[in-house]
Design an enzyme around this catalytic site. Structure first.
Site, PDB file in Angstrom:
ATOM      1  N   THR A 279      -2.947  -1.884  -7.068  1.00 32.07           N
ATOM      2  CA  THR A 279      -2.665  -0.428  -7.427  1.00 32.07           C
ATOM      3  C   THR A 279      -1.431  -0.198  -8.153  1.00 32.07           C
ATOM      4  O   THR A 279      -0.546  -0.957  -8.094  1.00 32.07           O
ATOM      5  CB  THR A 279      -2.509   0.509  -6.216  1.00 32.07           C
ATOM      6  OG1 THR A 279      -1.550   0.244  -5.531  1.00 32.07           O
ATOM      7  CG2 THR A 279      -3.970   0.457  -5.234  1.00 32.07           C
ATOM      8  N   ASP A 280      -1.379   0.939  -8.776  1.00 30.08           N
ATOM      9  CA  ASP A 280      -0.077   1.507  -9.312  1.00 30.08           C
ATOM     10  C   ASP A 280       0.703   1.679  -8.062  1.00 30.08           C
ATOM     11  O   ASP A 280       0.187   2.127  -6.959  1.00 30.08           O
ATOM     12  CB  ASP A 280       0.042   2.645 -10.258  1.00 30.08           C
ATOM     13  CG  ASP A 280       1.334   2.709 -11.027  1.00 30.08           C
ATOM     14  OD1 ASP A 280       2.297   2.153 -10.841  1.00 30.08           O
ATOM     15  OD2 ASP A 280       1.439   3.056 -12.007  1.00 30.08           O
ATOM     16  N   TRP A 281       2.099   1.777  -8.113  1.00 32.19           N
ATOM     17  CA  TRP A 281       2.928   1.969  -6.896  1.00 32.19           C
ATOM     18  C   TRP A 281       2.626   3.093  -6.076  1.00 32.19           C
ATOM     19  O   TRP A 281       2.969   4.248  -6.733  1.00 32.19           O
ATOM     20  CB  TRP A 281       4.461   1.999  -7.305  1.00 32.19           C
ATOM     21  CG  TRP A 281       4.926   0.502  -7.285  1.00 32.19           C
ATOM     22  CD1 TRP A 281       6.113   0.250  -6.625  1.00 32.19           C
ATOM     23  CD2 TRP A 281       4.274  -0.720  -7.720  1.00 32.19           C
ATOM     24  NE1 TRP A 281       6.263  -1.429  -6.421  1.00 32.19           N
ATOM     25  CE2 TRP A 281       4.985  -1.859  -7.282  1.00 32.19           C
ATOM     26  CE3 TRP A 281       2.938  -1.135  -8.121  1.00 32.19           C
ATOM     27  CZ2 TRP A 281       4.763  -3.318  -7.485  1.00 32.19           C
ATOM     28  CZ3 TRP A 281       2.754  -2.514  -8.597  1.00 32.19           C
ATOM     29  CH2 TRP A 281       3.685  -3.512  -8.099  1.00 32.19           C
ATOM     30  N   PHE A 282       2.177   3.408  -5.052  1.00 30.64           N
ATOM     31  CA  PHE A 282       1.610   4.403  -4.188  1.00 30.64           C
ATOM     32  C   PHE A 282       0.691   5.125  -4.682  1.00 30.64           C
ATOM     33  O   PHE A 282       0.428   6.344  -4.297  1.00 30.64           O
ATOM     34  CB  PHE A 282       2.724   5.415  -3.959  1.00 30.64           C
ATOM     35  CG  PHE A 282       4.214   4.593  -3.408  1.00 30.64           C
ATOM     36  CD1 PHE A 282       4.262   4.302  -2.022  1.00 30.64           C
ATOM     37  CD2 PHE A 282       5.344   4.352  -4.130  1.00 30.64           C
ATOM     38  CE1 PHE A 282       5.412   3.605  -1.574  1.00 30.64           C
ATOM     39  CE2 PHE A 282       6.348   3.798  -3.593  1.00 30.64           C
ATOM     40  CZ  PHE A 282       6.652   3.312  -2.472  1.00 30.64           C
ATOM     41  N   GLY A 283      -0.143   4.451  -5.618  1.00 33.98           N
ATOM     42  CA  GLY A 283      -1.154   5.035  -6.260  1.00 33.98           C
ATOM     43  C   GLY A 283      -2.521   5.339  -5.383  1.00 33.98           C
ATOM     44  O   GLY A 283      -2.774   4.507  -4.298  1.00 33.98           O
TER      45      GLY A 283
END
Ligand code: BGC
Length: 784
Positions: A279-283
């Protein structure tokens, strides 16, 4: 005899000391035993640790941690959790696409010179139209990533330039999927040739920063397949990145990281992707849905995700087989990493050699937009008055995770001086004093605040008529320098960003009036990360060099082109429109917001939003050419200090079957050595679908041709190049009829044309039905 007795005794002793010690001795080990065996021996807790990252914590910023083992690499963006019992190491991931980014540099890091090369940004590299050059950058970049012991670089970014205001356009390549996908593949192949992993991001349609974590992008299946996914498809098929990062946004109602259609059906089943997805960061929102979709790794990882996944397996909501598959996907790639192989890295990179590569790549990619009366190249003996703050303070690249801990940045003032030009000292001193004073009054904010809300640059220094006239007397040439920057978290604005600020307009007016009164030329240099309005000043200046954001060697590279040491050969991979209102997505950017539904989370306030891609496939030149809207500078445009002729356009056959080869001869008919980019556009016959007037299907660059020298370039068209995506059939279909091949020096400057026939319609490729919009889109049609 003694020995025989001793062995069982030792084993018995071990058993006595503790069962677990004995069991550990027999556990399959990472790198030695098959991954499937390791998974068989893993507890649920072990498995969850593989699919959730270690957490995000830096000195002074702890956003939740899943594991306390010290990070192998300091202050990079992410790490996985190690599991010692199986010998599974923690691997590290660092941003970003234009060089290694560390979120904090300790005194020790600086003392160790742990700086990284700031490469030219993606948009500049793409303007080279030279995949060999981009691969070379990738190789040097890969050497550096390896030298610092980093396992994965979080780049390249390959999203499409849908709108000039996109805050991260500088990280991306182009408005065209072929240029975008080919450039991404070239850099990935270079990086991965060094044994480190590339992470192709942000998959997919992360084309705006406004509400990036909550925006639902409503896009037709055809626009997705032909534009917003095609770039990724080309990159995946040509380079097999070790990892892909899903994006923050939703597509047609589902977060990309939670979309099985996107991550499994399209990416893996249709395209054959073999790596893992993070995932993208905290996505995204739902950890369980992410794993079900095939998004293997949740980054940077939070304790809440560990809890949610563990509970979901225990309650039967998430099958352990799905979890196992995600674990296997990650561990298979970790086997290839530096850390997985126990590589002992030197922690020192050859920054000098890499700076040379950065300089060459930047100079080879810059685009000469205007050169009235052969203003350029500049003679070596001229004296220069350099106007514009950024002429003394280079913008190497964008902000946020796209920023780089570079050792230095060569400004144009320095670059000119290195090449022996006399740069007006009094002017230089006033700019430098002004900048120093501004920096003292506007100190940088704390890290996260700076990312989300960067400290603005000093406004343009006021140039009055008197001082411009003085400089016009004292020097031979004026340069007006325009700088722009942007980065993740925010899109650009019209006022003072897409458009010039009042001070910049004033500077250009004063300088051009004063210098032209003395019959002396004015050159504009654009050090920008995204497209700006050039129409208000392009007629006032004599020459315009588009340097984009050229990395740490920028000032030297710009000087190489201005001086003629390098003959410019870059061409626009993105259109400069005549007016922002001409941009096909202008009406639908950045979309509608629903503030009444806003929520708070660890990444701040999130406002649900929606944007409809009404322009469909008509993005960039596909729109301007088909709808006959004249841009300021068209896609594929760029000048040289020499001229080229195009001849002998040859098709391997008058009829298409499986493949067709096209060749063309380029001759340097000017007086200076130079390189030319030839562009192949294809106009497809009208079938059942609406089609753009032409689309780029091939490009090639000559070697450095001496005056009078020729080179024949060849292009290969496969069946997919002829096809459009037919939504009703979920298939790429090439319609029978006549196809026109045009070869141009730009998308408007077509030099030669020839046609071939396709006798029977072919279904080139059948894909999964996936990502269908749930609402009707009133899509733009050309009715060609
Ligand atoms: C960015 C990514 C980046 C990640 C890790 C996110 O905010 O969107 O591009 O790789 O942070 O720093």
């Amino acid at each position: 005899m003694k020995k025989l007795v001793f062995v069982p005794l030792a084993a018995a002793a071990l058993l006595f000391i503790g069962q677990s010690v004995f069991a550990q001795g027999n556990l399959p080990q990472f790198g030695k035993d098959p991954i499937k065996d390791i998974i068989k021996h893993m507890t649920l807790e072990d498995k969850v640790k593989i699919v959730v990252g270690k957490g995000f914590s830096l000195p002074g910023l702890d956003m939740g941690s899943n594991d306390k083992t010290p990070d192998k690499i300091f202050a990079v963006s992410g790490h996985t959790i190690p599991i010692a019992r199986f010998g599974i190491p923690s691997v590290s991931m660092a941003d970003g696409p234009s060089g290694i980014h560390r979120w904090a540099m300790t005194a020790k890091d600086s003392a160790n010179n742990a700086y990284s090369t700031a490469w030219p940004v993606g948009t500049l590299l793409a303007s080279s139209w030279d995949t060999t050059l981009i691969r070379r950058v990738g190789v040097a970049f890969g050497e550096e990533i390896k030298a610092y012991g980093i396992d994965f670089i979080l780049g390249p970014g390959a999203n499409i330039h849908r709108n000039p205001l996109g805050g991260r356009n500088f990280e991306y390549y182009s408005e065209d999927p072929l240029i975008s996908g080919s450039s991404a593949a070239a850099i990935i192949n270079g990086i991965q040739s060094q044994g480190v992993g590339a992470t192709l991001k942000h998959f997919a349609a992360n084309n705006q920063e406004t509400n990036r974590n909550s925006v639902n992008e409503i896009i037709s299946e055809r626009a997705l397949r032909e534009i917003y996914l095609r770039n990724f498809e080309i990159a995946v098929k040509r380079s097999q990145p070790w990892t892909i990062m899903s994006s923050y946004n939703l597509i047609n109602g589902t977060y990309t990281s939670e979309s099985n259609d996107l991550i499994t059906k399209i990416l893996r089943d249709d395209w054959g992707f073999k790596g893992f997805v993070m995932t993208d960061w905290f996505g995204g929102k739902d950890a369980v849905a992410q794993l079900q979709a095939g998004n293997n790794l949740l980054m940077p990882g939070s304790p809440a995700q560990i809890k949610a996944i563990t509970e979901a397996v225990k309650s039967g909501k998430l099958s352990e087989a799905v979890l196992d598959k995600n674990v296997e996907g990650i561990l298979n790639v970790l086997l290839k990493t530096l850390t997985g192989k126990g590589y002992d890295y030197p922690d020192k990179a050859d920054l000098k050699a890499h700076a040379e590569v950065a300089r060459t790549a930047a100079a080879e990619s810059m685009v000469l937009l205007k050169n009235a009366g052969n203003t350029l190249p500049m003679q070596s003996e001229v004296s220069v008055a350099l106007f514009g703050t950024h002429g003394y303070d280079l913008i190497t690249g964008g902000t946020g995770s796209g920023d780089v801990n570079k050792p230095y940045a060569i400004s144009l003032a320095e670059g000119l001086a290195h090449a022996g030009y006399k740069v007006d000292k009094l002017l230089e001193n006033s700019y430098r004093d002004y900048l120093k004073d501004y920096a003292a009054k506007h100190p940088k904010k704390a890290m996260l605040q700076e990312i989300m809300n960067p400290t603005p640059f000093a406004p343009e220094y006021k140039v009055d008529g008197g001082s411009a006239a003085q400089k016009a007397d004292a020097t031979d040439v004026a340069i007006v320098y325009i700088g722009r920057n942007a980065g993740e978290g925010n899109d650009r604005k019209m006022d003072g960003d897409y458009e010039l600020t009042a001070q910049e307009t004033d500077m250009i007016n004063q300088v051009t009036e004063a210098f032209h009164a003395k019959h002396k030329p004015v050159i504009a240099v654009l050090n920008i990360g995204g497209v700006i309005d050039v129409t208000t000043f392009r007629d006032k200046v004599d020459a315009i060099l588009l340097a984009w954001e050229p990395g740490e060697e920028g000032g030297n590279a710009i000087t190489d082109v201005l001086s003629g040491k390098v003959n410019p050969s870059g061409k626009l991979a993105t259109t400069f429109p005549a007016a922002y209102s001409d941009v096909p997505s202008a009406k639908n950017f950045p979309g509608k917001e629903f503030p009444e539904k806003a929520t708070m989370s660890m990444i701040g306030r999130s406002v649900p939003a929606e944007v409809t891609y009404q322009e469909g496939i008509y993005v960039g030149y596909r729109y301007y050419n088909t709808f006959k809207v004249k841009p300021a500078y068209e896609f594929g445009y760029g000048l040289s200090y020499t001229n080229f002729s195009y001849s002998k356009l040859t098709l391997s056959s008058p009829a298409f079957s499986e493949k067709l080869t096209v060749s063309v001869t380029i001759t340097n008919i000017g007086s200076k050595a130079g390189k030319e980019v030839a562009e192949l556009y294809l106009s497809a016959p009208k079938g059942k679908l609406d089609k753009p007037s032409e689309e780029l299907k091939g490009f090639a660059k000559t070697k450095l041709l001496k005056p009078g020298e020729s080179q024949t370039l060849t292009f290969t068209l496969d069946a997919k190049a002829l096809a459009s995506f037919n939504t009703a059939q979920s298939a790429w279909v090439a319609d029978a009829g006549e196809y026109k091949v045009t070869i141009g020096a730009s998308s408007e400057n077509i030099k030669l044309a020839k046609s071939f026939k396709l006798v029977k319609t072919i279904i080139v490729e059948k894909d999964h039905k996936a990502l269908a919009p749930t609402v009707n889109i009133d899509e733009l049609k050309s009715n060609n």
